[in-house]
Design an enzyme around this catalytic site. Structure first.
Site, mmCIF file in Angstrom:
data_model
loop_
_atom_site.group_PDB
_atom_site.id
_atom_site.type_symbol
_atom_site.label_atom_id
_atom_site.label_comp_id
_atom_site.label_asym_id
_atom_site.label_seq_id
_atom_site.Cartn_x
_atom_site.Cartn_y
_atom_site.Cartn_z
ATOM 1 N N ASP A 233 87.018 35.675 38.809
ATOM 2 C CA ASP A 233 86.067 34.857 38.055
ATOM 3 C C ASP A 233 85.170 35.337 37.683
ATOM 4 O O ASP A 233 85.076 36.893 37.289
ATOM 5 C CB ASP A 233 85.731 33.382 38.962
ATOM 6 C CG ASP A 233 85.099 32.372 37.979
ATOM 7 O OD1 ASP A 233 85.470 32.453 36.761
ATOM 8 O OD2 ASP A 233 84.910 31.398 38.581
ATOM 9 N N ASP A 237 77.002 34.046 38.385
ATOM 10 C CA ASP A 237 77.032 32.802 37.639
ATOM 11 C C ASP A 237 76.076 31.982 38.424
ATOM 12 O O ASP A 237 75.667 31.861 39.520
ATOM 13 C CB ASP A 237 78.404 31.916 38.068
ATOM 14 C CG ASP A 237 79.646 32.503 37.082
ATOM 15 O OD1 ASP A 237 79.218 33.737 36.428
ATOM 16 O OD2 ASP A 237 80.519 32.224 37.165
ATOM 17 N N ARG A 290 80.441 37.129 28.165
ATOM 18 C CA ARG A 290 79.422 36.373 28.934
ATOM 19 C C ARG A 290 78.218 37.378 29.508
ATOM 20 O O ARG A 290 78.091 37.613 30.482
ATOM 21 C CB ARG A 290 80.104 35.507 30.058
ATOM 22 C CG ARG A 290 81.190 34.599 29.907
ATOM 23 C CD ARG A 290 81.631 33.800 31.105
ATOM 24 N NE ARG A 290 82.673 32.858 30.482
ATOM 25 C CZ ARG A 290 83.200 32.088 31.323
ATOM 26 N NH1 ARG A 290 82.887 32.106 32.546
ATOM 27 N NH2 ARG A 290 84.293 31.193 31.081
#
Length: 413
Positions: A233, A237, A290
């Protein structure tokens, strides 16, 4: 501080055959590409002409700013949103008020990180996760987790800065959310989860946690035989109401999904009005997307170095994706890109966002036929200086190809 070269915002004007003008403001996304920007091109913010500065000359020609001339000071200063007083916390100090302990085993780490005590937790050498595979270790308030020396490593271990309550609810000021956490000088590797619902991050900051500083860490992605790409992943984050965060001097290596800021487009209940995050002096090496993907929050991204070499097996898709009313202020970054098309702010970005691209970013496109696309640059984002002072650590963009790889990541403190 003198801004020496480059003007990413002028790419739109150049693509239209104009010179000496910045990008026009727009409240809605517009796809505009530049067909003349290549490896040796620079756009000067003080001149209408395009000058040629070979990339190969940068290492010998770079003049570091006053802040980077004292490298130790530049690396050790906490700046950004993690310094802003909020929620009854004045700044981010981690476990400085408590004792120092050594986590010699995974079990030690779990016990110390989750305790109610203020602690500085030292990591020496490699700690591996349990035999069952990847696990996230919960980090409670008032903790510093710091690697000692140059080889402190977490293998199949992630860190979750977040409490045991509030992850599915609206903010409740009666809850004692996690706050005041520092994570430094750790290498994260083998971060994948083969369980039925993989959520394998190096570091996750969530559940209204606030005042978190993640600094001088290395996040390494490498394929593992028999493990699908879906088992990996994000590297780092921030979501579900997390707030007042600084992410600095980290090295992200070959990650696909680097940093998420904001859970999903529909999570305004938790994320709207929160997610104040500063990214600075991070090294994105052959990462893909990202940098960040942002929803609802306010992000200031400055002095980051993005390097992408397609021959090494990955191609960058975009720098920032901005959605759901979010704001981003992009300042003094350097992009060394080998790509057919590089989306600076990508096509998924919505019409309700606010984007300011300061005219001191530099883009080097290795492919002379490549295009740079800016879908939004309306100049409406917040001003970081209204929140904190960072002038003493702001470097010239042209210094970053030397400065950032030399100083970012674990083992560089």
């Amino acid at each position: 501080m003198q801004k020496k070269i480059a003007m990413v915002a002028m790419i739109i004007a150049l693509a239209s055959g104009c010179t000496g003008e910045g990008a026009s403001s727009s409240s809605a996304p517009s796809s505009t590409s530049n067909s003349v920007f290549n490896t040796s091109s620079r756009v000067s913010s003080s001149s209408s002409s395009v000058s040629s500065v070979p990339v190969s000359s940068l290492s010998s020609a770079v003049s570091l700013s006053s802040s980077s001339s004292a490298i130790g000071q530049a690396n050790s200063d906490l700046v950004g949103f993690a310094t802003v007083p909020a929620y009854g916390v004045q700044t981010t100090t981690g476990g400085a008020a408590g004792r120092t302990v050594i986590a010699a085993t995974y079990e030690d780490l779990v016990a110390y990180a989750g305790s109610d005590e203020a602690l500085t937790i030292e990591i020496r050498g490699t700690l591996s996760g349990p035999v069952t595979g990847y696990e996230k270790v919960r980090v409670a308030s008032n903790k510093t987790i710091i690697g000692v020396g140059t080889d402190a490593t977490f293998s199949e271990i992630g860190l979750r800065v977040g409490g045991l309550v509030g992850c599915s609810d609206a903010y409740n000021e009666a809850n004692n959310y996690v706050s005041n956490v520092i994570i430094r000088n750790i290498k994260f590797t083998n971060i994948y989860d083969t369980k039925s619902n993989p959520d394998a991050d190096g570091v996750t900051i969530e559940c209204f946690s606030h005042h978190v500083w993640v600094d001088h860490n290395t996040f390494i992605y490498k394929p593992v035989a028999g493990v699908s790409a879906g088992s990996f992943d994000g590297a780092l984050d921030s979501k579900r109401g997390a707030d007042y965060i600084t992410l600095s001097w980290n090295h992200f290596y070959h990650y696909d999904k680097v940093s998420l800021v904001g859970h999903v487009d529909t999570n305004s209940l938790q994320d709207a009005g929160r997610l104040h995050v500063t990214f600075h002096h991070n090294y994105y090496e052959n990462t893909q997307q990202r940098h960040p993907l942002l929803r609802f929050g306010k992000v200031h991204t400055f002095n980051n170095y993005v390097f992408n070499n397609k021959a090494r097996g990955s191609q960058i898709g975009y720098f920032a994706s901005v959605r759901a009313g979010a704001e981003i202020y992009i300042e003094g970054n350097y992009f060394d890109i080998d790509s057919g098309e590089f989306a600076f702010v990508n096509e998924d970005s919505g019409s309700d966002i606010k984007v300011t691209i300061v005219p001191d970013n530099i883009i080097d496109l290795v492919n002379p036929n490549a295009d740079t696309v800016i879908h939004v640059n309306n100049g409406n984002a917040f001003n970081p200086s209204d929140f904190y002072d960072y002038s003493h650590v702001l470097d010239s963009a042209e210094s970053l190809p030397v400065l950032v790889p030399a100083m970012a990541g674990a083992g560089k403190l």
